[in-house]
Design a protein around this motif. Structure first.
Motif, short mmCIF file in Angstrom:
data_model
loop_
_atom_site.label_atom_id
_atom_site.label_comp_id
_atom_site.label_asym_id
_atom_site.label_seq_id
_atom_site.Cartn_x
_atom_site.Cartn_y
_atom_site.Cartn_z
N SER A 197 -41.29 79.36 -18.07
CA SER A 197 -42.41 78.54 -18.89
C SER A 197 -42.15 77.09 -18.39
O SER A 197 -41.16 76.69 -17.67
CB SER A 197 -42.11 78.69 -20.39
OG SER A 197 -40.89 77.88 -20.88
N TYR A 198 -43.10 76.36 -18.62
CA TYR A 198 -42.95 74.84 -18.26
C TYR A 198 -41.90 74.12 -19.04
O TYR A 198 -41.01 73.27 -18.39
CB TYR A 198 -44.25 74.28 -18.85
CG TYR A 198 -45.49 74.32 -17.82
CD1 TYR A 198 -45.57 74.00 -16.46
CD2 TYR A 198 -46.51 74.89 -18.34
CE1 TYR A 198 -46.69 74.04 -15.59
CE2 TYR A 198 -47.78 75.00 -17.40
CZ TYR A 198 -47.57 74.84 -16.32
OH TYR A 198 -48.78 74.89 -15.30
N GLU A 199 -41.49 74.66 -20.27
CA GLU A 199 -40.51 74.05 -20.99
C GLU A 199 -39.35 74.55 -20.21
O GLU A 199 -38.25 73.42 -20.15
CB GLU A 199 -40.62 74.58 -22.59
CG GLU A 199 -41.81 73.87 -23.31
CD GLU A 199 -41.75 73.94 -24.60
OE1 GLU A 199 -40.90 74.70 -25.27
OE2 GLU A 199 -42.83 73.62 -25.36
N GLU A 200 -39.23 75.77 -20.26
CA GLU A 200 -37.76 76.12 -19.51
C GLU A 200 -37.60 75.54 -18.14
O GLU A 200 -36.42 75.36 -17.90
CB GLU A 200 -37.82 77.83 -19.21
CG GLU A 200 -37.70 78.53 -20.64
CD GLU A 200 -37.96 80.10 -20.40
OE1 GLU A 200 -37.09 80.85 -20.71
OE2 GLU A 200 -39.10 80.38 -19.63
N GLY A 201 -38.59 75.31 -17.49
CA GLY A 201 -38.52 74.66 -16.21
C GLY A 201 -38.01 73.28 -16.23
O GLY A 201 -37.31 72.47 -15.18
N THR A 202 -38.13 72.45 -17.49
CA THR A 202 -37.59 71.13 -17.55
C THR A 202 -36.23 71.34 -17.42
O THR A 202 -35.19 70.28 -17.24
CB THR A 202 -37.97 70.59 -18.94
OG1 THR A 202 -37.26 71.33 -19.93
CG2 THR A 202 -39.39 70.58 -18.92
#
Length: 326
Positions: A134-139
């Protein structure tokens, strides 16, 4: 577009700026998520270049492209610092010592609605996000990559006793990584919530940092800037041991040089991550080897970033704070 401009830890202003225009070889990314890093909270360090737009743990969607490598609609993670791959440091594998890496960045920063990615970052620091990240995990790719590099430097391996001092987000990532390498991991903190989380993410033993420990560690990873922790580390390091400065205090250390000499101790530091580290971190998250999703505890809108800094700075019952512009 909206940007969050940092003046100091208690003064982050939402200001309007023109949406960046891209040139040949560049891409424009609409920010979907951007993590608040522990270094963002180091006011004594950040204020030197204020006012500025921070945010370097950024993911988003490409909404403009003048690059042959990427197209509109792709989901990406973008590294803010990239090496030149030509200097003596890069050639010898020490990419994080590269002057280009230290000077570069994207425009203006991850705490904004849109970011212009310079061509060098497009070519050496932009990664497609797999569908299962996810975008959040990607951070979390960049923070984990810093851990990957640090533990490579000090050669964490099976059978070692690794003491992680400080169980915030960087501590938890170091705990999880060391356990992946089958080391015995001991964690400390002064916050009981974080000590519980240290156990949940793999620490074999946890202790309140106020306790005096009866142990000798082969490797100590400093994930706190507390001076008392550094003083304790000098007592806990075993002969031939290595202390990793993953976090640093805001003043110089006094090192017991006789102990270091007689016991052949080492103290080393690690700054940032190289492309090889980012690629490994991305793979670890993609393959679910490191659970970063459950480390993300708080989300704030861009307009509420001051609240996010407060949550991250107070460090009560939170681990990772993510800024989500939309």
């Amino acid at each position: 577009m909206k940007t969050a401009v940092y003046y100091n830890n208690n003064d982050i202003r939402i200001e309007e700026r023109p949406k960046p225009e891209i040139k040949s070889g560049e891409i424009l990314v609409k920010v979907k998520a951007s993590g608040i890093c522990g270094t963002d909270l180091m006011e004594w360090y950040r204020i030197k270049k204020a006012p500025r737009v921070l945010g370097h743990e950024m993911t988003g969607e490409i909404v403009g492209s003048k690059s042959d490598k990427f197209k509109v609609g792709q989901r990406v993670f973008v590294s803010h610092h990239v090496p030149c791959n030509e200097c003596k440091y890069c050639i010898s594998g020490n990419h994080t010592a590269c002057e280009t890496l230290h000077k570069g960045n994207y425009d203006p920063g991850g705490f904004s609605e849109f970011v212009r990615i310079p061509e060098i970052n497009v070519n050496s620091g932009t990664y497609l996000l797999p569908d299962n990240i996810s975008y959040e995990e990607g951070t979390m790719i960049e923070p984990l990559a810093c851990v990957v590099r640090a533990q490579r430097i000090i050669d964490v391996r099976a059978g070692q006793t690794v003491l992680v001092m400080g169980s915030g987000i960087s501590g938890l990532l170091n705990i999880a990584m060391a356990k992946l390498k089958n080391a015995r991991v001991i964690a400390t903190d002064i916050n009981n919530y974080r000590l519980r989380k240290a156990g949940e993410f793999g620490a074999d033993e946890v202790f309140n940092a106020s306790e005096e420990l009866d142990l000798k560690a082969d490797r100590i990873i400093m994930c706190t800037g507390a001076m008392s922790a550094f003083e304790a580390a000098f007592r806990y390091i075993d002969k031939k041991g290595v202390i990793m400065l993953f976090a640093i205090p805001n003043k110089n250390l006094s090192i017991p040089v006789e102990d270091f000499w007689r016991n052949e101790l080492s103290i080393v530091s690690s700054y940032g991550a190289a492309p090889v580290d980012l690629e490994e971190a991305l793979a670890l998250i993609k393959d679910k080897k490191i659970n970063v999703r459950d480390m993300i505890t708080d989300r704030v809108r861009l307009e509420d970033i001051q609240k996010g800094f407060k949550i991250a700075g107070e460090a009560r019952e939170s681990l990772k704070v993510i800024v989500v512009p939309e």
